[in-house]
Design a protein around this motif. Structure first.
Motif, PDB file in Angstrom:
ATOM      1  N   ASN A  88      20.469  24.267 -14.025  1.00 57.11           N
ATOM      2  CA  ASN A  88      20.235  23.935 -12.622  1.00 57.11           C
ATOM      3  C   ASN A  88      18.773  24.157 -12.232  1.00 57.11           C
ATOM      4  OD1 ASN A  88      22.875  23.119 -11.678  1.00 57.11           O
ATOM      5  ND2 ASN A  88      23.472  25.209 -12.189  1.00 57.11           N
ATOM      6  N   ILE A  89      17.864  23.813 -13.136  1.00 57.10           N
ATOM      7  CA  ILE A  89      16.430  23.856 -12.849  1.00 57.10           C
ATOM      8  C   ILE A  89      15.952  22.419 -12.734  1.00 57.10           C
ATOM      9  CG2 ILE A  89      14.142  24.487 -13.708  1.00 57.10           C
ATOM     10  CD1 ILE A  89      15.432  26.855 -15.154  1.00 57.10           C
ATOM     11  N   PHE A  90      15.238  22.133 -11.648  1.00 58.10           N
ATOM     12  CA  PHE A  90      14.729  20.787 -11.393  1.00 58.10           C
ATOM     13  C   PHE A  90      13.254  20.872 -11.066  1.00 58.10           C
ATOM     14  CE2 PHE A  90      19.191  21.002 -10.543  1.00 58.10           C
ATOM     15  CZ  PHE A  90      19.682  19.911 -11.241  1.00 58.10           C
ATOM     16  N   VAL A  91      12.485  19.929 -11.574  1.00 56.02           N
ATOM     17  CA  VAL A  91      11.040  19.920 -11.380  1.00 56.02           C
ATOM     18  C   VAL A  91      10.656  18.645 -10.632  1.00 56.02           C
ATOM     19  CG1 VAL A  91       8.783  20.033 -12.508  1.00 56.02           C
ATOM     20  CG2 VAL A  91      10.756  21.211 -13.545  1.00 56.02           C
ATOM     21  N   VAL A  92      10.052  18.818  -9.459  1.00 55.31           N
ATOM     22  CA  VAL A  92       9.604  17.700  -8.628  1.00 55.31           C
ATOM     23  C   VAL A  92       8.087  17.775  -8.548  1.00 55.31           C
ATOM     24  CG1 VAL A  92       9.700  16.654  -6.327  1.00 55.31           C
ATOM     25  CG2 VAL A  92      11.727  17.789  -7.268  1.00 55.31           C
ATOM     26  N   SER A  93       7.453  16.619  -8.590  1.00 53.67           N
ATOM     27  CA  SER A  93       5.999  16.583  -8.525  1.00 53.67           C
ATOM     28  C   SER A  93       5.537  15.592  -7.473  1.00 53.67           C
ATOM     29  CB  SER A  93       5.453  16.169  -9.892  1.00 53.67           C
ATOM     30  OG  SER A  93       4.054  16.067  -9.839  1.00 53.67           O
ATOM     31  N   GLY A  94       4.502  15.952  -6.742  1.00 56.17           N
ATOM     32  CA  GLY A  94       3.883  15.038  -5.799  1.00 56.17           C
ATOM     33  C   GLY A  94       4.562  14.909  -4.454  1.00 56.17           C
ATOM     34  N   ALA A  95       5.499  15.779  -4.139  1.00 57.03           N
ATOM     35  CA  ALA A  95       6.177  15.696  -2.841  1.00 57.03           C
ATOM     36  C   ALA A  95       5.200  16.045  -1.725  1.00 57.03           C
ATOM     37  CB  ALA A  95       7.371  16.642  -2.808  1.00 57.03           C
ATOM     38  N   ASN A  96       5.386  15.411  -0.572  1.00 58.94           N
ATOM     39  CA  ASN A  96       4.507  15.725   0.552  1.00 58.94           C
ATOM     40  C   ASN A  96       5.042  16.926   1.342  1.00 58.94           C
ATOM     41  OD1 ASN A  96       6.465  14.735   2.357  1.00 58.94           O
ATOM     42  ND2 ASN A  96       5.482  12.755   2.557  1.00 58.94           N
ATOM     43  N   LEU A  97       4.239  17.395   2.288  1.00 58.33           N
ATOM     44  CA  LEU A  97       4.604  18.602   3.034  1.00 58.33           C
ATOM     45  C   LEU A  97       5.888  18.443   3.829  1.00 58.33           C
ATOM     46  CD1 LEU A  97       1.113  19.803   4.279  1.00 58.33           C
ATOM     47  CD2 LEU A  97       2.568  20.884   2.563  1.00 58.33           C
ATOM     48  N   ALA A  98       6.095  17.287   4.412  1.00 60.14           N
ATOM     49  CA  ALA A  98       7.323  17.070   5.189  1.00 60.14           C
ATOM     50  C   ALA A  98       8.554  17.211   4.299  1.00 60.14           C
ATOM     51  CB  ALA A  98       7.293  15.692   5.850  1.00 60.14           C
ATOM     52  N   MET A 119      13.972  15.513  -1.892  1.00 56.20           N
ATOM     53  CA  MET A 119      12.533  15.699  -1.743  1.00 56.20           C
ATOM     54  C   MET A 119      11.771  14.426  -2.128  1.00 56.20           C
ATOM     55  SD  MET A 119      10.142  18.872  -3.097  1.00 56.20           S
ATOM     56  CE  MET A 119      11.539  19.932  -3.291  1.00 56.20           C
ATOM     57  N   VAL A 120      12.206  13.773  -3.191  1.00 55.71           N
ATOM     58  CA  VAL A 120      11.559  12.538  -3.638  1.00 55.71           C
ATOM     59  C   VAL A 120      11.781  11.426  -2.613  1.00 55.71           C
ATOM     60  CG1 VAL A 120      11.540  10.759  -5.428  1.00 55.71           C
ATOM     61  CG2 VAL A 120      11.681  13.172  -6.075  1.00 55.71           C
ATOM     62  N   VAL A 121      13.014  11.256  -2.181  1.00 58.12           N
ATOM     63  CA  VAL A 121      13.331  10.211  -1.202  1.00 58.12           C
ATOM     64  C   VAL A 121      12.580  10.455   0.105  1.00 58.12           C
ATOM     65  CG1 VAL A 121      15.184   9.258   0.241  1.00 58.12           C
ATOM     66  CG2 VAL A 121      15.566   9.632  -2.197  1.00 58.12           C
ATOM     67  N   ASN A 122      12.577  11.701   0.571  1.00 56.70           N
ATOM     68  CA  ASN A 122      11.906  12.014   1.830  1.00 56.70           C
ATOM     69  C   ASN A 122      10.400  11.794   1.750  1.00 56.70           C
ATOM     70  OD1 ASN A 122      14.329  12.612   2.994  1.00 56.70           O
ATOM     71  ND2 ASN A 122      14.094  14.818   2.841  1.00 56.70           N
ATOM     72  N   THR A 123       9.810  12.047   0.609  1.00 55.84           N
ATOM     73  CA  THR A 123       8.382  11.771   0.445  1.00 55.84           C
ATOM     74  C   THR A 123       8.125  10.277   0.604  1.00 55.84           C
ATOM     75  OG1 THR A 123       7.935  13.709  -0.928  1.00 55.84           O
ATOM     76  CG2 THR A 123       6.437  11.845  -1.167  1.00 55.84           C
ATOM     77  N   LYS A 124       8.946   9.483  -0.046  1.00 57.43           N
ATOM     78  CA  LYS A 124       8.777   8.023   0.056  1.00 57.43           C
ATOM     79  C   LYS A 124       8.996   7.541   1.481  1.00 57.43           C
ATOM     80  CE  LYS A 124      10.130   7.123  -4.707  1.00 57.43           C
ATOM     81  NZ  LYS A 124      11.140   6.523  -5.594  1.00 57.43           N
ATOM     82  N   ASP A 125       9.939   8.156   2.176  1.00 54.00           N
ATOM     83  CA  ASP A 125      10.272   7.730   3.542  1.00 54.00           C
ATOM     84  C   ASP A 125       9.248   8.179   4.580  1.00 54.00           C
ATOM     85  OD1 ASP A 125      12.543   6.478   2.613  1.00 54.00           O
ATOM     86  OD2 ASP A 125      13.916   8.047   3.296  1.00 54.00           O
ATOM     87  N   THR A 126       8.487   9.234   4.282  1.00 54.20           N
ATOM     88  CA  THR A 126       7.583   9.770   5.299  1.00 54.20           C
ATOM     89  C   THR A 126       6.112   9.450   5.053  1.00 54.20           C
ATOM     90  OG1 THR A 126       7.485  11.926   4.186  1.00 54.20           O
ATOM     91  CG2 THR A 126       9.133  11.653   5.939  1.00 54.20           C
ATOM     92  N   VAL A 127       5.804   8.771   3.979  1.00 54.01           N
ATOM     93  CA  VAL A 127       4.411   8.371   3.749  1.00 54.01           C
ATOM     94  C   VAL A 127       4.200   6.996   4.380  1.00 54.01           C
ATOM     95  CG1 VAL A 127       4.760   7.281   1.493  1.00 54.01           C
ATOM     96  CG2 VAL A 127       2.549   8.285   2.042  1.00 54.01           C
TER      97      VAL A 127
END
Length: 151
Positions: A88-98, A119-127
């Motif tokens: 249950n370890i996941f690595v996300v890269s490049g997410a924005n602050l929101a 986190m990935v979806v929200n980054t795409k949705d908020t940029v």
């Protein structure tokens, strides 16, 4: 799975900057760890910091939020993910602050996998690229906008 943690990490003072933002906007939140990778810190020390954090969360969800893909903080997090018995370890890269903030606020409401994907979806949705649009204002607050195409 409850009691997830997030490790926010990156080059220079990245983690400290994200920490400052989160504390300003949401106050002090639990189960969030900040790890900077500064020039005087070696790769072995970075790995040791990661391991010291996750050793007490062996059966919990762990999310690494890294500044950039392919950088040392990201590479070490991925290496730890594959060496660990914790699946249950996941690595996300490049997410924005929101997106990072939302993940931190919902840390105990979803599984670590769901949060990482969110986190990935929200980054795409908020940029966005600001272009002239009609701004929708409700009670003195900007709540949205419509571009020239009516979208």
């Amino acid at each position: 799975m409850k009691r997830n943690i997030i490790i926010i990490t990156g080059h220079g003072e990245y983690a400290q900057g994200v920490s400052s933002f989160i504390k300003e906007v949401a106050g002090k939140l639990k189960n969030i760890h900040y790890v900077n990778f500064i020039p005087t810190k070696g790769v072995e020390q970075l790995e040791l910091e990661y391991l010291n954090i996750i050793k007490t969360y062996e059966d919990k969800g762990i999310i690494f939020a890294c500044d950039i893909v392919g950088g040392t903080p990201f590479n070490k997090a991925v290496e730890i993910k594959y060496k660990s018995t914790n699946k249950n370890i996941f690595v996300v890269s490049g997410a924005n602050l929101a997106a990072i903030l939302e993940c931190c606020l919902e840390l105990q409401d979803n599984s670590a996998e769901e949060l990482a994907k969110m986190m990935v979806v929200n980054t795409k949705d908020t940029v966005m690229l600001f272009e002239e649009m009609k701004i929708i204002i409700e009670e003195g607050n900007i709540i949205g906008g419509i571009d020239e195409d009516g979208i």
